[in-house]
Write an enzyme that holds these catalytic residues in place. Structure first.
Site, PDB file in Angstrom:
ATOM      1  N   ASP A 178       0.928  -1.105   0.031  1.00 23.11           N
ATOM      2  CA  ASP A 178       0.056  -0.045   0.015  1.00 23.11           C
ATOM      3  C   ASP A 178       0.936   1.223  -0.121  1.00 23.11           C
ATOM      4  O   ASP A 178       1.878   1.296   0.719  1.00 23.11           O
ATOM      5  CB  ASP A 178      -1.001   0.074   1.195  1.00 23.11           C
ATOM      6  CG  ASP A 178      -2.117   1.054   1.219  1.00 23.11           C
ATOM      7  OD1 ASP A 178      -3.175   0.689   0.866  1.00 23.11           O
ATOM      8  OD2 ASP A 178      -1.536   2.246   1.358  1.00 23.11           O
ATOM      9  N   ILE A 179       0.466   2.077  -1.080  1.00 20.12           N
ATOM     10  CA  ILE A 179       1.383   3.284  -1.121  1.00 20.12           C
ATOM     11  C   ILE A 179       1.066   4.291   0.300  1.00 20.12           C
ATOM     12  O   ILE A 179      -0.010   4.368   0.580  1.00 20.12           O
ATOM     13  CB  ILE A 179       1.143   4.324  -2.241  1.00 20.12           C
ATOM     14  CG1 ILE A 179       1.435   3.292  -3.732  1.00 20.12           C
ATOM     15  CG2 ILE A 179       1.813   5.440  -2.492  1.00 20.12           C
ATOM     16  CD1 ILE A 179       1.071   3.946  -4.896  1.00 20.12           C
ATOM     17  N   GLU A 221      -4.674   2.594  -4.077  1.00 17.83           N
ATOM     18  CA  GLU A 221      -3.207   2.480  -4.026  1.00 17.83           C
ATOM     19  C   GLU A 221      -2.756   1.235  -3.407  1.00 17.83           C
ATOM     20  O   GLU A 221      -1.682   1.272  -2.860  1.00 17.83           O
ATOM     21  CB  GLU A 221      -2.741   3.672  -3.313  1.00 17.83           C
ATOM     22  CG  GLU A 221      -2.681   3.704  -1.847  1.00 17.83           C
ATOM     23  CD  GLU A 221      -3.982   3.715  -1.190  1.00 17.83           C
ATOM     24  OE1 GLU A 221      -5.041   3.448  -1.836  1.00 17.83           O
ATOM     25  OE2 GLU A 221      -4.055   3.954  -0.148  1.00 17.83           O
TER      26      GLU A 221
HETATM   27  N1  LIG Z   1      -4.890   9.327  -8.313  1.00 16.48           N
HETATM   28  C1  LIG Z   1      -5.329   8.311  -7.843  1.00 16.48           C
HETATM   29  N2  LIG Z   1      -5.852   8.549  -6.665  1.00 16.48           N
HETATM   30  C2  LIG Z   1      -6.784   7.490  -6.222  1.00 16.48           C
HETATM   31  C3  LIG Z   1      -6.988   6.468  -7.046  1.00 16.48           C
HETATM   32  N3  LIG Z   1      -7.735   5.592  -6.609  1.00 16.48           N
HETATM   33  C4  LIG Z   1      -7.885   5.991  -5.049  1.00 16.48           C
HETATM   34  N4  LIG Z   1      -7.198   7.215  -5.040  1.00 16.48           N
HETATM   35  C5  LIG Z   1      -7.040   8.042  -3.645  1.00 16.48           C
HETATM   36  O1  LIG Z   1      -6.362   7.313  -3.034  1.00 16.48           O
HETATM   37  C6  LIG Z   1      -6.471   7.820  -1.625  1.00 16.48           C
HETATM   38  C7  LIG Z   1      -6.279   6.806  -0.500  1.00 16.48           C
HETATM   39  O2  LIG Z   1      -6.110   7.434   0.745  1.00 16.48           O
HETATM   40  P1  LIG Z   1      -6.162   6.651   2.030  1.00 16.48           P
HETATM   41  O3  LIG Z   1      -7.066   5.445   2.167  1.00 16.48           O
HETATM   42  O4  LIG Z   1      -6.520   7.772   3.049  1.00 16.48           O
HETATM   43  O5  LIG Z   1      -4.770   6.241   2.220  1.00 16.48           O
HETATM   44  P2  LIG Z   1      -3.344   6.936   2.302  1.00 16.48           P
HETATM   45  O6  LIG Z   1      -3.515   8.598   2.048  1.00 16.48           O
HETATM   46  O7  LIG Z   1      -2.483   6.296   1.411  1.00 16.48           O
HETATM   47  O8  LIG Z   1      -2.957   6.751   3.942  1.00 16.48           O
HETATM   48  P3  LIG Z   1      -1.970   5.581   4.347  1.00 16.48           P
HETATM   49  O9  LIG Z   1      -2.476   4.367   3.770  1.00 16.48           O
HETATM   50  O10 LIG Z   1      -2.813   5.333   5.926  1.00 16.48           O
HETATM   51  O11 LIG Z   1      -0.619   5.831   4.260  1.00 16.48           O
HETATM   52  C8  LIG Z   1      -7.692   8.672  -1.684  1.00 16.48           C
HETATM   53  O12 LIG Z   1      -7.484  10.060  -1.628  1.00 16.48           O
HETATM   54  C9  LIG Z   1      -8.302   8.063  -3.044  1.00 16.48           C
HETATM   55  O13 LIG Z   1      -9.202   9.215  -3.512  1.00 16.48           O
HETATM   56  C10 LIG Z   1      -6.342   6.378  -8.502  1.00 16.48           C
HETATM   57  O14 LIG Z   1      -7.089   5.680  -9.497  1.00 16.48           O
HETATM   58  N5  LIG Z   1      -5.682   7.427  -8.949  1.00 16.48           N
END
Ligand SMILES: Nc1nc2c(ncn2[C@@H]2O[C@H](COP(=O)(O)OP(=O)(O)OP(=O)(O)O)[C@@H](O)[C@H]2O)c(=O)[nH]1
Length: 297
Positions: A178-179, A221
């Site tokens: 997970d990013i 992500e």
């Molecule tokens: N650019 C982009 N963003 C995405 C995509 N799918 C999901 N996201 C975004 O990924 C983000 C995931 O956020 P969180 O679940 O809070 O996770 P995080 O910010 O990586 O936090 P941690 O996992 O706790 O480190 C959300 O803001 C989604 O809108 C995509 O295909 N493209």
């Protein structure tokens, strides 16, 4: 994208050709019938009703196929071949039908009828071959799209779970990746840059992974890797390598992407969803312990 654009162009081309072929079809058959009735006398002796009936049925069947082709969504090349084929075939069958009721020149009965019918059949066969080829490539394209993540072009969640379900018997390792702070990346650098990070990371990992592994984007992500076998040192080395590779993606000066990883090994008799659940718990620990690290369940 390219594929559907191509299909759209073909559809437009067909829309312009369709009235032309329909008009040529109707005019050709009309001219054959009217000129025959005008120029050639009726047979004075008995007309064989059975002969007229079977020839009329044959003609109606080919006309019906022509109408179906005009309404079908075919590629231009297949459409043109089928339309020409069915036009020639119908013309041959019209001569065939008329010679049951009118006296026609011998050369038409001997040559024209058969040449038209045979040429029509050949064009129709070729058009059918093209149509089947088109359907096969559309089917292959759809099957590929069904198991591919649209953004990163790696396998998608559906494929990953299906694959795991089918490969349950032997030991395997699951890595969930997970990013970190991806929401912040999106917020600070824009959604497009976020997409680009997903694409770059997928490409880097796909190149680094062994050929017998399965790499998929589960959504957002989050990514997953299926590794055959349960070699712990190998899983640790790979996790280290994946953590380092993420840091090669630069977001700004002195700022790179990082990921957290949860690893689990299939225990004997354990269901695949349990293995994934344990990897998810390990990932949760990696996140809560400061991120940019891996944890083993
Ligand atoms: N650019 C982009 N963003 C995405 C995509 N799918 C999901 N996201 C975004 O990924 C983000 C995931 O956020 P969180 O679940 O809070 O996770 P995080 O910010 O990586 O936090 P941690 O996992 O706790 O480190 C959300 O803001 C989604 O809108 C995509 O295909 N493209």
């Amino acid at each position: 994208m390219k594929y559907s654009d191509n299909k759209l162009q073909q559809q437009t081309a067909k829309n312009t050709l369709q009235p032309v072929f329909s008009a040529v079809f109707v005019v050709t058959l009309f001219l054959i019938v009217t000129s025959y009735i005008y120029f050639y006398p009726e047979l004075d002796n008995s007309i064989f009703f059975n002969g007229v009936l079977t020839d009329a049925i044959n003609l109606l069947i080919v006309v019906a196929i022509f109408i179906i082709v005009q309404r079908a969504n075919l590629s231009v090349f297949a459409y043109v071949n089928l339309s020409i084929g069915l036009l020639l075939w119908s013309a041959g069958l019209t001569f065939d039908l008329l010679d049951e009721v009118l006296i026609q020149p011998l050369f038409i009965g001997i040559y024209v009828e058969d040449v038209l019918r045979t040429a029509g059949m050949l064009f129709t066969c070729y058009g059918l071959k093209l149509t089947i080829g088109d359907l096969t490539s559309v089917q292959q394209q759809l099957s590929k799209e069904l198991i591919t993540d649209y953004l990163t072009q790696i396998a998608n969640r559906q494929f990953f779970y299906q694959y795991m379900q089918k490969n349950q018997s032997a030991p395997y390792t699951i890595l969930l990746i997970d990013i970190d702070f991806f929401k912040v990346i999106n917020d600070q650098f824009g959604h497009d840059r976020g997409d680009q990070v997903l694409i770059e990371l997928s490409s880097l990992y796909a190149k680094a992974l062994p050929n017998n592994s399965v790499f998929a984007r589960l959504g957002g992500e989050e990514f997953a890797i299926y590794l055959p076998g349960d070699d712990r040192p190998k899983a640790c080395d790979l996790s280290e390598q994946l953590l380092s590779l993420a840091h090669t993606i630069e977001l700004a000066a002195n700022r790179t992407v990082s990921v957290s990883i949860g690893v689990s090994f299939k225990a004997p008799g354990e269901a695949f969803n349990e293995v994934v659940k344990r990897a998810d718990q390990a990932l949760y620990k990696a996140k809560n312990s400061g991120r940019s690290q891996y944890y083993i369940a």
